[in-house]
Motif scaffolding. Structure first.
Motif, short mmCIF file in Angstrom:
data_model
loop_
_atom_site.label_atom_id
_atom_site.label_comp_id
_atom_site.label_asym_id
_atom_site.label_seq_id
_atom_site.Cartn_x
_atom_site.Cartn_y
_atom_site.Cartn_z
N ARG A 124 17.22 -27.59 -15.25
CA ARG A 124 16.47 -28.46 -16.18
C ARG A 124 16.33 -29.86 -15.59
O ARG A 124 15.27 -30.50 -15.69
N ALA A 144 12.64 -31.37 -14.62
CA ALA A 144 12.20 -32.61 -15.28
C ALA A 144 11.88 -33.70 -14.27
O ALA A 144 11.01 -34.54 -14.50
N ASP A 199 5.40 -26.70 -19.56
CA ASP A 199 6.48 -26.46 -20.53
C ASP A 199 7.79 -26.38 -19.75
O ASP A 199 8.07 -25.39 -19.05
N ILE A 200 8.60 -27.43 -19.86
CA ILE A 200 9.86 -27.50 -19.10
C ILE A 200 10.81 -26.37 -19.48
O ILE A 200 11.37 -25.69 -18.61
N GLU A 201 10.99 -26.15 -20.78
CA GLU A 201 11.97 -25.14 -21.22
C GLU A 201 11.54 -23.73 -20.81
O GLU A 201 12.37 -22.90 -20.45
N GLU A 202 10.24 -23.48 -20.86
CA GLU A 202 9.77 -22.16 -20.43
C GLU A 202 10.02 -21.96 -18.94
O GLU A 202 10.44 -20.88 -18.50
N SER A 203 9.80 -23.01 -18.15
CA SER A 203 10.05 -22.93 -16.71
C SER A 203 11.53 -22.73 -16.43
O SER A 203 11.92 -21.93 -15.57
N VAL A 204 12.38 -23.46 -17.17
CA VAL A 204 13.84 -23.32 -16.99
C VAL A 204 14.29 -21.91 -17.34
O VAL A 204 15.06 -21.27 -16.62
N ALA A 205 13.79 -21.38 -18.47
CA ALA A 205 14.19 -20.03 -18.91
C ALA A 205 13.80 -18.98 -17.88
O ALA A 205 14.55 -18.04 -17.60
N GLU A 240 16.48 -16.60 -15.90
CA GLU A 240 16.37 -15.14 -15.97
C GLU A 240 16.30 -14.53 -14.57
O GLU A 240 16.91 -13.51 -14.28
N GLU A 298 21.69 -23.59 -15.75
CA GLU A 298 20.56 -23.99 -16.61
C GLU A 298 20.41 -25.50 -16.65
O GLU A 298 19.31 -26.04 -16.55
N ASP A 299 21.55 -26.23 -16.77
CA ASP A 299 21.49 -27.70 -16.82
C ASP A 299 20.97 -28.26 -15.50
O ASP A 299 20.19 -29.23 -15.48
#
Length: 634
Positions: free
Chosen positions: A60, A64, A73-79, A83, A56-57
């Motif tokens: 991210r 970024a 949306d960075i967090e949505e893309s990472v999630a 998954e 995940e890190d």
């Protein structure tokens, strides 16, 4: 440097020599291994290349930096990408990075979880494809598209094949481990289809049922088991194929073993029985012990039922003997009356003998097995019996395959064999004839003793009832307890007795469990006995068996000496001088050393019955001592 660290450094150095970038993440999405090209290709900071870095890190950081294009949306893309990674599916893709270079990404899951990914810079390949497309007028657009698609498909296929090979290797390893486990199991595990053909076997059939086929896969059950054994099992096979699981026990005649067989139906998707799983176990020892326990229970019940009657009957016989004796001694008694009194006394004495025999059959008695050499035992029995059998009886003995000592109780065995010889003599009287006494092993399970005569044979009624107490064909001359005693002794030892006619006369076959006597390994024995004479005698027995002896007279002395590491076994009397008994000593040492107790106390004594270990009845022979030591030390 430890071996693990050395191996890790060598692995990392080898991976660094590869031009492609490599990363391996475990099932927790943590970085396990990566090489130097992985860091250089994505220009990653040192912190994101260390083992344990989360996926995940890393994602991210790349999102970024614009590695995946412009993202709202960075967090949505990472999630979403985390998954997708957690599914661990084989994949191949090509993408153009923010710096304009094109990479091929090929990932494959690992059997233990996680995945390995290989990144290849294919920028130059793509440029050559573009030049070829632009400059070649002879190649059609469709051919180029197909070639590109084929190249991409080939790369994806290669990734899939690698995953399949890994899965195949894992399945092969699992199958090998499963077979190894089943082949170590002391039972036969197998599967047959509806045509009775073996499709699986752990190769233990011939060890469970000696004489059966060793390799059975592809063979019919009749061929593998033999006609006789198959016919015994087949009714249960039929029920199992009809959906009824069952467990049965059979006697495997070629070996004499008792076999327990469990049949479990295998059902297909339509709930139809397509085959059977078979588990066959040798339960001969269990059956022998069960038979011995059952016979001991019957003896105990018979003793309880007959003890009161025997006591009253003995009192009546005592009165009859006394009164008839007085009558016989009266002066002036007519001759006819004297004869009647004499006959009454003889009948009363015969009643006393009958009481003794009933007590011998129903009374409590312990087996005392010891190492016995059968050849001298049977030769001694024959020498003792020949004068009793008479000149008209020719006794022949044959012993085969029993050259080494076996564990048996010699007293009851000799009594039983002598009974068989006397019964055979009586069956041939008065003309006489030949008696053949034989002993032989049946596989490694039984010792078979047989006494065959040349008399008229058993009548149908005798074949059915001759082993019952009080059944006799000798009229008033027989008690009907001879063969009953043989049967009782055999069953008490876990064996059996069979009666049959041979065409030339009768034969009685007695089977006893075959247990070869194995001497205990030489060891230091702590002997605890307060009687000097007995202690000397037992010490001589132990040293004669090859053991070293350390002596003590009391529980306190024995407890102190038992701490010596060389002491391997304690042999102690129950009743000792000073405080404490051999039973107390046995309980105190139970967790540290094997203990054998010896005593002259009767089996029903409360102190003896409380012993937590084997008890040797005094007096005993060196052979009896060797047998008990062998059983405890092995």
């Amino acid at each position: 440097m430890s071996t693990d660290n050395s191996r890790e450094r060598l692995t990392r150095a080898g991976l660094n020599l590869i031009q492609q970038a490599i990363s391996i993440f475990d099932s927790d999405l943590k970085l396990a291994v990566s090489n130097r090209p992985y860091q250089l290709m994505f220009n990653l900071p040192e912190a994101l290349t260390r083992p344990g870095t989360s996926f995940e890190d890393t994602i991210r950081f790349l999102v970024a930096r614009g590695e995946y294009g412009e993202v709202t949306d960075i967090e949505e893309s990472v999630a979403a990408r985390v998954e997708q990674a957690s599914t661990f599916k084989a994949h191949y893709m090509e993408r153009t990075r923010a710096n304009g270079r094109t990479i091929a990404v090929e990932g494959a899951p690992l059997p233990q979880g996680g995945w390995v990914t290989v990144y290849t810079d294919i920028t130059e390949i793509k440029r050559q494809e573009s030049l070829l497309r632009a400059r070649s007028e002879e190649l059609s657009e469709q051919v180029l598209d197909h070639a590109e698609a084929l190249a991409q498909a080939n790369r994806a296929l290669a990734a899939t094949n690698a995953a399949l090979e890994e899965a195949k290797a894992e399945i092969t390893a699992i199958e090998a481990r499963t077979r190894q486990v089943t082949e170590m199991t002391p039972a036969h595990i197998a599967h047959i289809n509806r045509n009775y053909i073996y499709t699986f076997s752990n190769r233990r059939l011939s060890s469970v049922m000696p004489g059966s086929a060793a390799e059975v896969i592809g063979k019919h059950a009749i061929e593998a088991l033999g006609e006789e054994t198959f016919q015994k099992i087949n009714p249960s096979f039929i029920r199992a194929f009809n959906g009824e699981a069952s467990v049965l026990e059979i006697t495997h005649e070629p070996s004499g073993r008792r076999i327990r067989i469990a049949l479990t139906p295998e059902r297909d998707s339509d709930s139809e029985v397509s085959g059977l799983f078979i588990l066959s176990t040798d339960v001969t020892s269990e059956t022998q012990a069960r038979a011995a326990l059952s016979q001991a229970s019957k003896r105990e019940l018979a003793a309880k039922l007959s003890s009161g009657l025997a006591h009253d009957f003995a009192n009546l016989l005592t009165i009859i003997l006394g009164l008839q004796g007085r009558i016989e001694r009266m002066e002036g008694l007519p001759d006819e009356a004297k004869e009647l009194a004499h006959a009454t006394l003889a009948a009363a004495r015969r009643g006393g003998t009958l009481l003794d025999r009933i007590a011998a059959i129903s009374g409590k008695r312990e087996l005392r097995p010891q190492a016995v050499e059968l050849t001298p035992l049977i030769e001694d029995l024959a020498a003792m019996a020949r004068p009793t059998l008479g000149e008209n009886v020719n006794l022949q003995t044959t012993i085969e395959g029993l050259d080494t000592p076996v564990l048996l109780d010699p007293g009851p065995l000799q009594d039983s064999l002598l009974n068989l010889l006397l019964n055979a003599r009586d069956a041939m009287a008065p003309a006489g004839g030949k008696i053949v006494l034989e002993a032989r092993p049946v596989q490694d399970t039984w010792i078979e003793f047989s006494a065959a005569d040349t008399g008229p044979g058993f009548s149908p009624e005798a074949l059915e009832r001759a082993l019952d107490p009080f059944f006799t064909t000798k009229g008033g001359e027989g008690s009907g307890l001879g063969l009953s005693m043989v049967y009782d002794q055999a069953k008490l030892a876990g064996g059996s007795v069979r009666l049959e006619n041979t065409g030339m006369g009768a034969r009685v076959v007695m089977r006893l469990p075959l247990r070869k006597a194995k001497g205990a390994r030489p060891m230091l024995v702590l002997l605890v006995e307060d009687n000097d004479t007995i202690r000397t005698n037992v010490r001589d027995m132990l040293t004669g068996l090859g053991h070293s002896v350390l002596e003590a007279e009391t529980v306190d002395e024995a407890t102190a000496l038992s701490d010596l590491p060389e002491v391997k076994l304690v042999l102690s009397d129950i009743q000792l001088a000073g405080e404490g008994t051999g039973v107390d000593l046995a309980f105190a040492l139970a967790q540290r050393l094997p203990v054998i107790l010896m005593t002259s106390l009767p089996p029903g004594d409360i102190l003896r019955a409380s012993a937590p270990c084997p008890v040797l009845q005094k007096p005993f022979s060196q052979g009896e001592l060797a047998a008990v030591l062998s059983g405890v030390s092995q």
